[in-house]
Design a protein around this motif. Structure first.
Motif, short mmCIF file in Angstrom:
data_model
loop_
_atom_site.label_atom_id
_atom_site.label_comp_id
_atom_site.label_asym_id
_atom_site.label_seq_id
_atom_site.Cartn_x
_atom_site.Cartn_y
_atom_site.Cartn_z
N UNK A 161 0.83 -1.21 0.00
CA UNK A 161 0.00 0.00 0.00
C UNK A 161 0.87 1.26 0.00
N UNK A 162 1.90 1.27 0.83
CA UNK A 162 2.80 2.43 0.88
C UNK A 162 3.46 2.66 -0.47
N UNK A 163 3.93 1.60 -1.10
CA UNK A 163 4.59 1.71 -2.40
C UNK A 163 3.63 2.25 -3.45
N UNK A 164 2.40 1.75 -3.44
CA UNK A 164 1.39 2.20 -4.40
C UNK A 164 1.09 3.68 -4.25
N UNK A 165 1.16 4.20 -3.04
CA UNK A 165 0.80 5.60 -2.79
C UNK A 165 2.00 6.53 -2.76
N UNK A 166 3.16 6.04 -3.22
CA UNK A 166 4.33 6.90 -3.35
C UNK A 166 5.16 7.00 -2.10
N UNK A 167 5.02 6.04 -1.18
CA UNK A 167 5.80 6.02 0.05
C UNK A 167 6.71 4.79 0.10
N UNK A 168 7.15 4.33 -1.07
CA UNK A 168 7.95 3.11 -1.15
C UNK A 168 9.30 3.21 -0.48
N UNK A 169 9.83 4.42 -0.32
CA UNK A 169 11.14 4.60 0.33
C UNK A 169 11.04 4.61 1.85
N UNK A 170 9.86 4.47 2.38
CA UNK A 170 9.66 4.50 3.84
C UNK A 170 10.31 3.29 4.50
N UNK A 171 10.79 3.51 5.72
CA UNK A 171 11.38 2.43 6.51
C UNK A 171 10.27 1.76 7.31
N UNK A 172 10.16 0.45 7.16
CA UNK A 172 9.12 -0.33 7.81
C UNK A 172 9.80 -1.30 8.78
N UNK A 205 6.21 -0.36 12.82
CA UNK A 205 6.60 1.04 12.94
C UNK A 205 6.96 1.56 11.55
N UNK A 206 6.43 2.72 11.21
CA UNK A 206 6.67 3.32 9.89
C UNK A 206 7.35 4.67 10.06
N UNK A 207 8.48 4.81 9.38
CA UNK A 207 9.17 6.10 9.29
C UNK A 207 8.99 6.54 7.84
N UNK A 208 8.06 7.47 7.62
CA UNK A 208 7.54 7.74 6.28
C UNK A 208 8.46 8.66 5.47
N UNK A 209 8.66 8.25 4.21
CA UNK A 209 9.40 9.05 3.24
C UNK A 209 8.54 9.12 1.98
N UNK A 210 8.14 10.33 1.60
CA UNK A 210 7.25 10.51 0.45
C UNK A 210 8.05 10.85 -0.80
N UNK A 211 7.64 10.27 -1.92
CA UNK A 211 8.21 10.64 -3.21
C UNK A 211 7.53 11.91 -3.70
N UNK A 212 8.02 12.47 -4.79
CA UNK A 212 7.48 13.71 -5.32
C UNK A 212 6.02 13.56 -5.75
N UNK A 213 5.65 12.36 -6.19
CA UNK A 213 4.27 12.14 -6.66
C UNK A 213 3.43 11.37 -5.64
N UNK A 214 3.83 11.39 -4.38
CA UNK A 214 3.08 10.66 -3.35
C UNK A 214 1.67 11.23 -3.19
N UNK A 215 0.74 10.34 -2.89
CA UNK A 215 -0.66 10.75 -2.68
C UNK A 215 -0.85 11.09 -1.21
#
Length: 406
Positions: A161-172, A205-215
């Motif tokens: 889900x995170x990857x689909x919404x542009x948060x694929x670089x987040x640390x999980x 635990x999620x440490x969120x990193x958003x891409x430029x096109x993140x939703x």
């Protein structure tokens, strides 16, 4: 007359009896009955008392507990019984003065301690028995989330889900059996998720990193129209912002969205506060299905969708604090039924586009009072080599507060 404290809620960690306070161990020693899940009963062993494992569903055990009111009974729970635990359920059945609670550190506390995170800076959510999409409103760049899992599949699904919404670089980070001999803490990047053999008992635990096109969902009302799937039947973003402002969502309120179209107003009402509730009423089957898809995509899967035509389908619905009528205003009985159903002190907001609807709203305003607002939005569009403002159809908005004495 109170029976005095007879029920003790004991929070239990993965270290079992070894981690309990003297007071908790004393409560277990004196208990006539100990209630808990099979895992909790095993962790608390040996027990001299009679034991009762929670049935499925759990509420089957409540009459057995209440039937022994006044005896010394202990209910075992994970961590803090009053943080997404059984405590609040029992508190609805048993007066607080008849209960004692001895909590242990919650999974949220343990995760924050392991990672060195300030718990107050984290969104604390549960995905246990709830749709994964409930996490969507909490997604923003730099955010931190601690989430209780449903089972061993939750981390991988959440990574997708995170990857689909542009948060694929987040640390999980997946934390399993915290506080016990089987404790394990493993981290990965969401888009590269490859953790195997995840235990069913885990917290994420999620440490969120958003891409430029993140939703990322804006916090202000008036989400862009292209955030919603629609067939043209949508309260446009600018008018929607005015409408949400008029509805003035407050924590814990219920909205009826009559003639919901795409569900945009109901969805934004829910996004205003996670304790809010909303019912979208829509007669068109395709639009009702579209509302459900929009609710999932925008993190409000708890939106209730009722298919049917007002006013007939309104009769059995829970009385609302707020009502928005976006369609079907001129249908016989719709406004009268809405006004009758509205809670005392509640608010009705109606938008009218056609002259017939606007005339009806003017008449209602004359008879009942309230406020009338006229709004028209113009947007710059190309006209040859220049720009011109193209005006949308004007709307007339009637806002009415039902008297407390009604």
């Amino acid at each position: 007359m109170s029976a005095g404290p007879w029920l003790t809620l004991v929070g239990l960690g993965e270290d079992g009896r070894a981690g309990l306070s003297p007071a908790a161990n004393e409560a277990l020693a004196q208990a006539a009955l100990v209630v808990g899940g099979a895992r909790h009963l095993a962790l608390a062993a040996p027990l001299a008392a009679e034991t009762l494992a929670w049935p499925s569903p759990m509420d089957g055990a409540y009459p057995q507990i209440l039937a022994r009111r006044g005896e010394k009974i202990v209910v075992l729970a994970s961590g803090d019984p009053f943080f997404y635990g059984v405590g609040s359920v029992l508190a609805r059945l048993i007066p607080s003065e008849e209960m004692t609670c001895l909590p242990a550190p919650s999974a949220f506390s343990l995760v924050a301690a392991r990672l060195g995170w300030a718990q107050q800076d984290c969104a604390l959510v549960t995905l246990h028995g709830r749709p994964l999409e409930r996490i969507i409103p909490h997604l923003f760049d730099g955010g931190k989330i601690i989430a209780l899992s449903w089972d061993e599949t939750t981390p991988q699904k959440l990574a997708a889900l995170l990857t689909e919404r542009g948060f694929g670089a987040s640390r999980l980070t997946v934390c399993e059996h915290l506080g016990g001999a089987r404790e394990r803490v493993r981290a990965t990047v969401a888009r590269d998720f490859s953790l195997n053999d995840v235990e069913a008992l885990n917290t994420i635990a999620l440490d969120l990193v958003a891409s430029r096109d993140a939703k990322i969902l804006p916090r202000a009302p008036g989400l862009p129209d292209d955030f919603f799937e629609h067939d043209g039947q949508i309260t446009k973003a600018d008018i929607r912002a005015l409408t949400l402002s008029a509805l003035a969502p407050r924590c814990g309120e219920l909205l009826w969205d009559i003639g919901a179209g795409s569900g945009s107003v109901a969805i934004e009402f829910l996004l205003a506060d996670e304790k809010n509730a909303a019912i979208a009423i829509e007669a068109n089957e395709e639009r009702a299905a579209r509302i459900r898809r929009n609710a999932l995509a925008l993190g409000t899967p708890h939106l209730q969708v009722v298919e049917g035509r007002a006013p007939e389908v309104l009769r059995d619905l829970k009385r609302p604090h707020k009502i928005f009528v976006g369609g079907g205003v001129t249908m016989p009985g719709v406004l009268d039924s809405a006004l009758d159903a509205l809670a005392r002190g509640g608010r009705l907001v109606v938008n009218g586009v056609t002259l017939e609807t606007q005339a009806l709203l003017v008449a209602r305003h004359g008879a009942l009072g309230g406020a009338l607002l006229s709004a028209q939005i113009g947007r710059a569009e190309k006209l040859g080599g220049f720009f011109a403002l193209r005006q949308a159809l004007p709307i007339l908005q009637w806002t009415y507060d039902k008297p407390w004495s009604a």
